[in-house]
Enzyme design. Structure first.
Site, PDB file in Angstrom:
ATOM      1  N   HIS A 106       0.825  -1.214   0.000  1.00 19.41           N
ATOM      2  CA  HIS A 106       0.000   0.000   0.000  1.00 19.41           C
ATOM      3  C   HIS A 106       0.853   1.255   0.000  1.00 19.41           C
ATOM      4  O   HIS A 106       0.364   2.328   0.319  1.00 19.41           O
ATOM      5  CB  HIS A 106      -0.929   0.005   1.229  1.00 19.41           C
ATOM      6  CG  HIS A 106      -2.036  -1.005   1.103  1.00 19.41           C
ATOM      7  ND1 HIS A 106      -2.824  -1.377   2.177  1.00 19.41           N
ATOM      8  CD2 HIS A 106      -2.479  -1.746   0.067  1.00 19.41           C
ATOM      9  CE1 HIS A 106      -3.712  -2.261   1.789  1.00 19.41           C
ATOM     10  NE2 HIS A 106      -3.512  -2.524   0.511  1.00 19.41           N
ATOM     11  N   CYS A 136       8.952  17.342 -12.969  1.00 19.53           N
ATOM     12  CA  CYS A 136       8.214  18.049 -14.028  1.00 19.53           C
ATOM     13  C   CYS A 136       7.719  19.414 -13.585  1.00 19.53           C
ATOM     14  O   CYS A 136       7.055  20.111 -14.356  1.00 19.53           O
ATOM     15  CB  CYS A 136       7.025  17.196 -14.495  1.00 19.53           C
ATOM     16  SG  CYS A 136       5.656  17.168 -13.323  1.00 19.53           S
ATOM     17  N   GLU A 200      -8.126 -10.529  17.741  1.00 19.39           N
ATOM     18  CA  GLU A 200      -9.388 -11.302  17.752  1.00 19.39           C
ATOM     19  C   GLU A 200      -9.559 -11.923  16.376  1.00 19.39           C
ATOM     20  O   GLU A 200      -8.856 -11.529  15.437  1.00 19.39           O
ATOM     21  CB  GLU A 200     -10.547 -10.359  18.064  1.00 19.39           C
ATOM     22  CG  GLU A 200     -10.748  -9.328  16.969  1.00 19.39           C
ATOM     23  CD  GLU A 200     -11.238  -7.976  17.485  1.00 19.39           C
ATOM     24  OE1 GLU A 200     -11.491  -7.835  18.686  1.00 19.39           O
ATOM     25  OE2 GLU A 200     -11.325  -7.055  16.663  1.00 19.39           O
TER      26      GLU A 200
HETATM   27  N1  APR Z   1      -2.191  -6.899  18.430  1.00 22.40           N
HETATM   28  C1  APR Z   1      -2.679  -7.685  17.427  1.00 22.40           C
HETATM   29  N2  APR Z   1      -3.734  -7.335  16.646  1.00 22.40           N
HETATM   30  C2  APR Z   1      -4.312  -6.130  16.906  1.00 22.40           C
HETATM   31  C3  APR Z   1      -3.863  -5.268  17.928  1.00 22.40           C
HETATM   32  C4  APR Z   1      -2.749  -5.695  18.710  1.00 22.40           C
HETATM   33  N3  APR Z   1      -2.250  -4.933  19.705  1.00 22.40           N
HETATM   34  N4  APR Z   1      -4.664  -4.162  17.937  1.00 22.40           N
HETATM   35  C5  APR Z   1      -5.562  -4.330  16.945  1.00 22.40           C
HETATM   36  N5  APR Z   1      -5.360  -5.516  16.336  1.00 22.40           N
HETATM   37  C6  APR Z   1      -6.106  -6.096  15.202  1.00 22.40           C
HETATM   38  C7  APR Z   1      -7.588  -5.783  15.231  1.00 22.40           C
HETATM   39  O1  APR Z   1      -8.279  -6.795  15.945  1.00 22.40           O
HETATM   40  C8  APR Z   1      -7.934  -5.814  13.730  1.00 22.40           C
HETATM   41  O2  APR Z   1      -8.304  -7.134  13.341  1.00 22.40           O
HETATM   42  O3  APR Z   1      -5.594  -5.497  14.036  1.00 22.40           O
HETATM   43  C9  APR Z   1      -6.629  -5.440  13.038  1.00 22.40           C
HETATM   44  C10 APR Z   1      -6.643  -4.034  12.452  1.00 22.40           C
HETATM   45  O4  APR Z   1      -7.579  -4.044  11.404  1.00 22.40           O
HETATM   46  P1  APR Z   1      -7.764  -2.709  10.541  1.00 22.40           P
HETATM   47  O5  APR Z   1      -7.886  -1.538  11.466  1.00 22.40           O
HETATM   48  O6  APR Z   1      -8.875  -3.002   9.565  1.00 22.40           O
HETATM   49  O7  APR Z   1      -6.393  -2.522   9.754  1.00 22.40           O
HETATM   50  P2  APR Z   1      -5.902  -3.337   8.482  1.00 22.40           P
HETATM   51  O8  APR Z   1      -6.477  -4.721   8.482  1.00 22.40           O
HETATM   52  O9  APR Z   1      -4.437  -3.197   8.433  1.00 22.40           O
HETATM   53  O10 APR Z   1      -6.558  -2.490   7.259  1.00 22.40           O
HETATM   54  C11 APR Z   1      -6.205  -2.908   5.956  1.00 22.40           C
HETATM   55  O11 APR Z   1      -7.411  -1.023   5.046  1.00 22.40           O
HETATM   56  O12 APR Z   1      -7.932   1.171   5.223  1.00 22.40           O
HETATM   57  C12 APR Z   1      -7.154   0.283   4.538  1.00 22.40           C
HETATM   58  O13 APR Z   1      -5.133   0.771   3.490  1.00 22.40           O
HETATM   59  C13 APR Z   1      -5.708   0.596   4.750  1.00 22.40           C
HETATM   60  O14 APR Z   1      -3.869  -0.961   4.945  1.00 22.40           O
HETATM   61  C14 APR Z   1      -5.169  -0.649   5.436  1.00 22.40           C
HETATM   62  C15 APR Z   1      -6.170  -1.714   5.042  1.00 22.40           C
END
Ligand code: APR
Length: 231
Positions: A106, A136, A200
């Site tokens: 990303h 440019c 989770e």
């Molecule tokens: N340890 C492990 N997991 C965690 C922790 C932690 N301390 N804190 C949060 N999480 C988990 C949450 O349970 C959730 O499942 O991390 C995940 C975060 O999910 P998102 O907020 O949806 O982030 P992500 O999955 O990286 O999003 C993917 O979406 O918005 C776009 O480009 C953006 O790269 C991003 C993509």
């Protein structure tokens, strides 16, 4: 086991103080995706978008890798086979922890891109719509991050890594966004074992043969220790 491919998401950087997107009070609870993470939003209000990424760039610059990032760097250094990290994150915490084989599908906050000529350069701490492209000279500078509706980077290389993996591990991602959410099935179809390490169960938890739930800074070092003890 010869090759481990690891997908990481915002959850691995949560304990470094960087917000996730979809948790309670996450980035998408405070900003509209269509305003700050789409090409249309950028065309409509480049200053708003640059401001959103300037804030994240400053926060990321102040953040330090946590035990999960360090454990993955240790795995790459000590595991006899290959370790490749494919990250959805735009922070530089994997590299700061010492990981070298890191693919930013990303993009990264550290990169700037000219929306006109495609030139790339190191982003300054604060980007502004007035900044001209160094190549440019057009005022079309944008963060080199992949927005919704745009193609993630390095996809050919990533699919090949997944097909070569003996083990695919997903860490700290909710499984909401494609194509990353399809990686587990792609790896499993090519014969890989699959493991989810997350706070989770993710929305695609059923795609994984095994799962461990807990904070990344705790469960990732434990898992790495087991892998290295086995090798
Ligand atoms: N340890 C492990 N997991 C965690 C922790 C932690 N301390 N804190 C949060 N999480 C988990 C949450 O349970 C959730 O499942 O991390 C995940 C975060 O999910 P998102 O907020 O949806 O982030 P992500 O999955 O990286 O999003 C993917 O979406 O918005 C776009 O480009 C953006 O790269 C991003 C993509």
């Amino acid at each position: 086991m010869r090759k481990i491919v690891i997908l990481t998401g915002a959850g691995i950087s949560a304990e470094s103080g960087l917000g996730t997107f979809r948790d309670e009070g996450g980035l998408w609870a405070r900003h509209r995706i269509e305003d700050v993470a789409t090409p249309e939003g950028f065309a409509r209000d480049p200053a708003l978008v640059q401001g959103f990424y300037n804030a994240r760039r400053m926060q990321a610059a102040k953040a330090a890798p946590n035990a999960a990032h360090h454990a993955l760097a240790r795995l790459e250094a000590e595991f006899a086979g290959a370790v490749v990290i494919v990250t959805q994150n735009v922070d530089g915490l994997h590299e700061a922890a010492g990981s070298r084989a890191v693919i930013h599908m990303h993009g990264t906050l550290a990169g700037a891109l000219c929306a006109d000529c495609g030139h790339r350069w190191d982003a300054p701490p604060e980007m502004s719509p007035a900044h001209a492209c160094p190549a440019c000279a057009m005022p079309a500078a944008r963060p080199d991050v992949v927005w919704f509706g745009e193609m993630p980077y390095f996809m050919e290389e990533i699919w090949t890594h997944l097909e070569e993996a003996d083990l695919f591990v997903s860490i700290g991602t909710s499984g909401n966004v494609y194509p990353a959410a399809a990686f587990a099935q792609h790896a499993m179809r090519a014969g890989a074992d699959t493991l989810e390490l997350n706070l989770e169960p993710s929305v695609n938890a059923r795609d994984f043969a095994q799962a461990r739930h807990g904070k990344a800074s705790e469960i990732v070092p434990q898992w790495v220790q087991e892998i290295l003890a086995r090798a």
